[in-house]
Design a protein around this motif. Structure first.
Motif, PDB file in Angstrom:
ATOM      1  N   ARG A 144       0.838  -1.195   0.000  1.00  0.00           N
ATOM      2  CA  ARG A 144       0.000   0.000   0.000  1.00  0.00           C
ATOM      3  C   ARG A 144       0.874   1.246   0.000  1.00  0.00           C
ATOM      4  NH1 ARG A 144      -2.120   3.747   3.584  1.00  0.00           N
ATOM      5  NH2 ARG A 144      -4.198   4.536   3.033  1.00  0.00           N
ATOM      6  N   SER A 145       0.578   2.203  -0.887  1.00  0.00           N
ATOM      7  CA  SER A 145       1.290   3.470  -0.905  1.00  0.00           C
ATOM      8  C   SER A 145       0.508   4.481  -0.079  1.00  0.00           C
ATOM      9  CB  SER A 145       1.469   3.984  -2.339  1.00  0.00           C
ATOM     10  OG  SER A 145       0.203   4.189  -2.946  1.00  0.00           O
ATOM     11  N   LYS A 146       1.216   5.501   0.400  1.00  0.00           N
ATOM     12  CA  LYS A 146       0.590   6.538   1.226  1.00  0.00           C
ATOM     13  C   LYS A 146       0.982   7.889   0.677  1.00  0.00           C
ATOM     14  CE  LYS A 146       0.506   8.389   5.963  1.00  0.00           C
ATOM     15  NZ  LYS A 146      -0.948   8.491   6.082  1.00  0.00           N
ATOM     16  N   GLN A 147      -0.009   8.761   0.463  1.00  0.00           N
ATOM     17  CA  GLN A 147       0.227  10.099  -0.055  1.00  0.00           C
ATOM     18  C   GLN A 147      -0.322  11.106   0.948  1.00  0.00           C
ATOM     19  OE1 GLN A 147       1.654  10.827  -3.232  1.00  0.00           O
ATOM     20  NE2 GLN A 147       1.772  12.923  -2.492  1.00  0.00           N
ATOM     21  N   THR A 148       0.529  11.994   1.456  1.00  0.00           N
ATOM     22  CA  THR A 148       0.094  13.031   2.379  1.00  0.00           C
ATOM     23  C   THR A 148       0.720  14.349   1.964  1.00  0.00           C
ATOM     24  OG1 THR A 148       1.939  12.861   3.940  1.00  0.00           O
ATOM     25  CG2 THR A 148       0.119  11.302   4.234  1.00  0.00           C
ATOM     26  N   SER A 149       0.357  15.414   2.704  1.00  0.00           N
ATOM     27  CA  SER A 149       0.948  16.722   2.431  1.00  0.00           C
ATOM     28  C   SER A 149       2.433  16.752   2.746  1.00  0.00           C
ATOM     29  CB  SER A 149       0.232  17.795   3.262  1.00  0.00           C
ATOM     30  OG  SER A 149       0.364  17.518   4.637  1.00  0.00           O
ATOM     31  N   ARG A 150       2.913  15.748   3.529  1.00  0.00           N
ATOM     32  CA  ARG A 150       4.332  15.718   3.905  1.00  0.00           C
ATOM     33  C   ARG A 150       5.154  14.775   3.037  1.00  0.00           C
ATOM     34  NH1 ARG A 150       3.792  14.656  10.265  1.00  0.00           N
ATOM     35  NH2 ARG A 150       2.115  13.307   9.507  1.00  0.00           N
ATOM     36  N   GLY A 151       4.543  14.201   2.020  1.00  0.00           N
ATOM     37  CA  GLY A 151       5.295  13.318   1.133  1.00  0.00           C
ATOM     38  C   GLY A 151       4.530  12.052   0.843  1.00  0.00           C
ATOM     39  N   SER A 152       5.185  11.107   0.184  1.00  0.00           N
ATOM     40  CA  SER A 152       4.540   9.857  -0.187  1.00  0.00           C
ATOM     41  C   SER A 152       5.488   8.698   0.092  1.00  0.00           C
ATOM     42  CB  SER A 152       4.156   9.866  -1.674  1.00  0.00           C
ATOM     43  OG  SER A 152       5.317   9.988  -2.485  1.00  0.00           O
ATOM     44  N   SER A 153       4.899   7.528   0.226  1.00  0.00           N
ATOM     45  CA  SER A 153       5.702   6.322   0.402  1.00  0.00           C
ATOM     46  C   SER A 153       5.095   5.225  -0.448  1.00  0.00           C
ATOM     47  CB  SER A 153       5.735   5.897   1.876  1.00  0.00           C
ATOM     48  OG  SER A 153       4.440   5.575   2.345  1.00  0.00           O
ATOM     49  N   GLY A 154       5.952   4.409  -1.038  1.00  0.00           N
ATOM     50  CA  GLY A 154       5.474   3.332  -1.887  1.00  0.00           C
ATOM     51  C   GLY A 154       5.631   1.989  -1.212  1.00  0.00           C
ATOM     52  N   ALA A 155       5.566   0.925  -2.023  1.00  0.00           N
ATOM     53  CA  ALA A 155       5.722  -0.423  -1.493  1.00  0.00           C
ATOM     54  C   ALA A 155       7.116  -0.583  -0.890  1.00  0.00           C
ATOM     55  CB  ALA A 155       5.499  -1.431  -2.616  1.00  0.00           C
ATOM     56  N   ARG A 156       7.202  -1.396   0.160  1.00  0.00           N
ATOM     57  CA  ARG A 156       8.499  -1.601   0.801  1.00  0.00           C
ATOM     58  C   ARG A 156       8.524  -2.960   1.492  1.00  0.00           C
ATOM     59  NH1 ARG A 156       5.429   1.232   4.390  1.00  0.00           N
ATOM     60  NH2 ARG A 156       5.825   0.949   6.626  1.00  0.00           N
ATOM     61  N   ILE A 157       9.730  -3.422   1.791  1.00  0.00           N
ATOM     62  CA  ILE A 157       9.934  -4.698   2.477  1.00  0.00           C
ATOM     63  C   ILE A 157      10.553  -4.395   3.841  1.00  0.00           C
ATOM     64  CG2 ILE A 157      11.139  -6.909   2.433  1.00  0.00           C
ATOM     65  CD1 ILE A 157      11.075  -6.740  -0.625  1.00  0.00           C
ATOM     66  N   ILE A 158       9.956  -4.932   4.888  1.00  0.00           N
ATOM     67  CA  ILE A 158      10.384  -4.621   6.253  1.00  0.00           C
ATOM     68  C   ILE A 158      10.801  -5.908   6.952  1.00  0.00           C
ATOM     69  CG2 ILE A 158       9.763  -3.435   8.390  1.00  0.00           C
ATOM     70  CD1 ILE A 158       7.217  -2.471   6.846  1.00  0.00           C
ATOM     71  N   PRO A 159      12.027  -6.006   7.440  1.00  0.00           N
ATOM     72  CA  PRO A 159      12.413  -7.183   8.224  1.00  0.00           C
ATOM     73  C   PRO A 159      11.812  -7.107   9.622  1.00  0.00           C
ATOM     74  CG  PRO A 159      14.198  -5.601   8.161  1.00  0.00           C
ATOM     75  CD  PRO A 159      13.128  -5.044   7.272  1.00  0.00           C
ATOM     76  N   ALA A 160      11.536  -8.255  10.198  1.00  0.00           N
ATOM     77  CA  ALA A 160      10.991  -8.298  11.549  1.00  0.00           C
ATOM     78  C   ALA A 160      12.028  -7.802  12.554  1.00  0.00           C
ATOM     79  CB  ALA A 160      10.559  -9.720  11.895  1.00  0.00           C
ATOM     80  N   VAL A 161      11.610  -6.881  13.400  1.00  0.00           N
ATOM     81  CA  VAL A 161      12.464  -6.400  14.496  1.00  0.00           C
ATOM     82  C   VAL A 161      11.612  -6.457  15.765  1.00  0.00           C
ATOM     83  CG1 VAL A 161      13.932  -4.549  15.367  1.00  0.00           C
ATOM     84  CG2 VAL A 161      13.666  -4.861  12.893  1.00  0.00           C
ATOM     85  N   PRO A 162      11.533  -7.629  16.397  1.00  0.00           N
ATOM     86  CA  PRO A 162      10.683  -7.782  17.580  1.00  0.00           C
ATOM     87  C   PRO A 162      11.344  -7.201  18.821  1.00  0.00           C
ATOM     88  CG  PRO A 162      11.827  -9.820  17.134  1.00  0.00           C
ATOM     89  CD  PRO A 162      12.186  -8.891  16.008  1.00  0.00           C
ATOM     90  N   PRO A 163      10.595  -7.061  19.896  1.00  0.00           N
ATOM     91  CA  PRO A 163      11.199  -6.617  21.164  1.00  0.00           C
ATOM     92  C   PRO A 163      12.251  -7.606  21.650  1.00  0.00           C
ATOM     93  CG  PRO A 163       8.793  -6.462  21.233  1.00  0.00           C
ATOM     94  CD  PRO A 163       9.137  -7.222  20.000  1.00  0.00           C
TER      95      PRO A 163
END
Length: 282
Positions: A144-163
């Motif tokens: 999901r991409s996100k578009q706001t007045s402060r910029g936009s973000s596209g698709a990305r891959i996030i590694p798990a970083v648990p507590p």
């Protein structure tokens, strides 16, 4: 525009704009709009939105917008509390997981909360999410991409970083994802964050905690525990380095500043003792 968008992001501002207009006969637009904008705290996000909504209305009506009002919009830097964002602590995360297990929430709900914990997702990103193993690492693929007045973000891959203290498989998160998935109701709602925060209230966690608190906790783990550079952490979280610093800078800089001051004080004391020893010797 959907009715929900109107009610949440437009109606409150334009209703107050109309109320301000009715207060008196204003000499000119600049005076009227300045009074309207001062109804929100300086440099707050709400004032920025009020400015943007009013300016867009003026543009749609082909009226001349008073450019002298630009300083009133501010930069939003004062919007954050002095102590920084309110994030979940590791103990509160464990309290949350225990409360979910003991409540009427289901295994499906547990999967959603654990995804928020280990990937730092925006609640809306749960609706366009896939979990995978890549080179032995559990990752979330956010489409999901996100578009706001402060910029936009596209698709990305996030590694798990648990507590700290979590098992490498994040309590079998991938297996649970494949078995249960996410709640259809959560996937179809317009505001997953509101749904999740309502669940928090029913679990009797501290009132100031919201579903976004898990995203904040993830950001702090990236910076304080892993030591990622601001640019790297911002990329994983899907926003700009400027936004990352504005949101988390106070919390990220604090421990480093304390350590630096402590080191400088220790060095000063050693120097003073050395000078004193030399004076005694002489």
């Amino acid at each position: 525009m959907q009715s929900v968008t109107w009610e949440r992001t437009w109606q409150p501002y334009l209703t107050r704009l109309a109320a301000t207009a009715e207060e008196r006969n204003w000499a000119d637009d600049e005076t009227f709009l300045a009074a309207f904008l001062r109804g929100w705290p300086p440099n707050s996000r709400s004032r920025q939105m009020a400015y943007d909504r009013a300016r867009r209305l003026w543009k749609a009506a082909a009226w001349s917008w008073p450019e002298a009002l630009a300083p009133l919009r501010g930069n939003g830097k004062a919007a954050a509390a002095p102590q920084g964002v309110r994030s979940f602590s590791d103990a509160e995360i464990e309290q949350l997981r225990a409360a979910i297990h003991q409540s009427r929430l289901t295994a499906v709900d547990g999967v959603a909360w654990d995804c928020m914990i280990v990937f730092g997702l925006r609640p809306k990103e749960l609706q366009a999410l896939e979990l995978q193993h890549r080179e032995g690492v559990l990752v979330a693929v956010v489409s999901r991409s996100k578009q706001t007045s402060r910029g936009s973000s596209g698709a990305r891959i996030i590694p798990a970083v648990p507590p700290a203290g979590w098992p490498a498989d994040c309590h079998r998160l991938l297996d649970r994802w494949r078995s249960h998935g996410l709640s259809p109701a959560l996937l179809s709602t317009r505001s997953p964050g509101q749904t999740l925060t309502q669940q928090l209230r029913r679990l009797h966690l501290p009132e100031e905690l919201t579903s976004y608190g898990l995203r904040h906790a993830f950001a702090l783990r990236l910076g304080l525990e892993l030591g990622l550079h601001v640019r790297e952490a911002a990329e994983l979280m899907g926003h700009s380095p400027a936004v990352h610093l504005a949101t988390y800078g106070r919390r990220l800089d604090g421990p480093g500043l304390l350590a630096k001051v402590a080191g400088l004080k220790a060095g000063r004391e050693v120097s003073a003792q050395t000078v004193k020893g030399v004076e005694i010797a002489n």
